[in-house]
Scaffold this active site. Structure first.
Site, PDB file in Angstrom:
ATOM      1  CD  GLU A  97      -3.264   0.773   1.998  1.00  0.00           C
ATOM      2  OE1 GLU A  97      -3.777  -0.359   2.132  1.00  0.00           O
ATOM      3  OE2 GLU A  97      -3.632   1.770   2.636  1.00  0.00           O
ATOM      4  CG  HIS A 114     -11.567   1.568   9.690  1.00  0.00           C
ATOM      5  ND1 HIS A 114     -10.306   1.583   9.138  1.00  0.00           N
ATOM      6  CD2 HIS A 114     -12.103   0.373   9.339  1.00  0.00           C
ATOM      7  CE1 HIS A 114     -10.082   0.442   8.492  1.00  0.00           C
ATOM      8  NE2 HIS A 114     -11.161  -0.303   8.599  1.00  0.00           N
TER       9      HIS A 114
HETATM   10  N1  GLY Z   1      -9.070  -4.549   2.589  1.00  0.00           N
HETATM   11  C1  GLY Z   1      -8.109  -3.575   2.217  1.00  0.00           C
HETATM   12  C2  GLY Z   1      -6.846  -4.192   1.721  1.00  0.00           C
HETATM   13  O1  GLY Z   1      -6.666  -5.383   1.708  1.00  0.00           O
HETATM   14  O2  GLY Z   1      -5.978  -3.473   1.334  1.00  0.00           O
END
Ligand code: GLY
Ligand code: NAD
Length: 369
Positions: A243, A258
């Protein structure tokens, strides 16, 4: 590896030496081919919970018996409220009491809570042992078991402690969905709906046309939805495992969601319910930022509702907007205290952006019942 039957779909996560397959189909728990070719070890530990273990652990034990000298089992207390250090420690207790070694393979049998905690235990026990995801909720089959995000909650923030750690394999036995309560099925539909606006509007159209079949657990519809969701997630994770950019789009609806989960107290709203409502809020924010039109927001809201999910956000405090903003500032996507949202721009694509508090406040007030 043994030959898989034609009723089984296979989706591959392409991550170099950390690549692995996702198997999707009915009856996989009892299908020998599902379990062939896993890492060799003297022992395996099935990590499940007090709800799922009585339903499926024996079948998994039988399937694993030819591959491991001993197959142990630990059943954690059930619920998001138990996704914490204390419960995680029960996995380490079991591993140490059973004399586990560095090759012991962990099998996560359950929903996203069991999967996230087992993955984190596998990432940290003896600095890393292999694990396999055996997801038994719709949400975990289409999202949480895939991609290697593992971890636990902190009272101050959702999923705040964890690690990226990929499983060896994901086994989605669609038959396990037969026993899933309807509310949990709807929670899984939220993550399925998510994939359309962020990546594939043709899939969004398909979900719109088939949502009643999905709610009714039509086998063909569920098979397609799980497979397409896993394909989209595999495509995203394959490009951005940790990410640093693109993967954040998978968090569409999650910043608001969240805050709802933490603000209401973990377990009060299901994760998928909070994500469903959070997607409606994030779409409203997108509309205010001019990246989607009102018709799109209306379409998404109607679909979320048809899936059996809430579209009205809860009030969290007398200073409602202030409380939402406070909770959203501990989101992992925040940078230097600035909240960053996933917005749809245009439908079928998504990107991250900060947004003025006043605008976000308007969205929160417009969304709260
Ligand atoms: N559920 C978000 C991810 O796996 O990045
Ligand atoms: P969950 O794990 O709490 O499971 C929901 C409920 O269904 C539980 O009570 C469980 O015991 C029960 N259950 C599970 N399988 C069953 C079956 N086959 N029959 C009957 N009951 C069954 O919830 P979930 O929705 O699966 O997962 C939510 C969690 O996943 C959250 O903690 C969320 O943060 C996490 N998550 C993680 C990722 C990720 O990328 N790692 C992505 C999305 C969500």
């Amino acid at each position: 590896m043994a030959v898989i039957s034609p009723s089984v779909s296979r989706v591959d996560i392409d991550l170099g030496e950390r690549s692995y397959p996702i198997f999707i189909g009915p009856g996989l728990l009892d299908d020998a081919a599902t379990w062939a070719g896993l890492p060799r070890a003297a022992a395996a530990l099935i990590v499940s919970n007090t709800t799922v273990a009585p339903l499926y652990a024996e079948r998994l034990e039988r399937a694993l018996a030819p591959h491991y000298k001993t197959v142990h089992r630990v059943a954690l207390p059930d619920g998001e409220v138990h996704k914490d250090w204390q419960t995680l420690n029960l996995i380490f207790d079991a591993l140490l009491e059973k004399g586990a070694d560095r090759k012991t393979v962990l099998f996560a049998l359950g929903g996203g809570v069991v999967g996230d905690m087992t993955g984190f235990a596998a990432a940290s026990f003896m600095r890393g042992v292999p694990f396999v995801q055996v997801p038994t909720t719709l949400l975990s089959q289409v999202d949480s078991s895939v991609g290697g995000k593992t971890g636990i909650n902190h009272p101050l923030g959702k999923n705040m402690v964890g690690a990226f750690y990929q499983p060896q394999r994901v086994v989605c036995d669609l038959g396990t969905l037969d026993t899933l309560p309807p509310r949990e099925l709807s929670a899984g539909l939220a993550e399925i709906i998510k994939y359309g606006p962020i990546a594939d509007m043709a899939f969004f159209d398909w979900v719109e046309a088939n949502v009643e079949a999905l709610v009714a657990r039509d086998a063909a519809a569920l098979t397609h939805a799980v497979r397409r969701s896993c394909e989209i997630k595999a495509w995203v994770v394959g490009q951005d495992e940790r990410e640093s950019g693109l993967r954040a789009i998978l968090n569409f609806g999650h910043t608001f969601g969240h805050a709802i989960e933490a603000g209401m107290g973990y377990g009060e709203w299901l994760h998928g319910e909070a994500v469903g409502c959070g997607m409606v809020m994030a779409a409203r924010l997108s509309e205010r930022l001019g990246t989607v039109n009102a018709a799109f927001v209306q379409r998404l809201t109607a679909l979320v509702e048809r899936a059996g999910l809430p579209v009205r956000a809860p009030r969290l405090a007398s200073d409602n907007v202030g409380r939402y903003l406070e909770l959203m500032r501990v989101d992992k996507k925040a940078e230097a205290g600035e909240i960053r949202f996933v917005v749809i721009d245009p439908p079928g694509q998504a990107r991250m952006t900060p947004a003025p508090d006043a605008l976000v406040g308007e969205v929160i007030e417009a969304s709260c019942g």
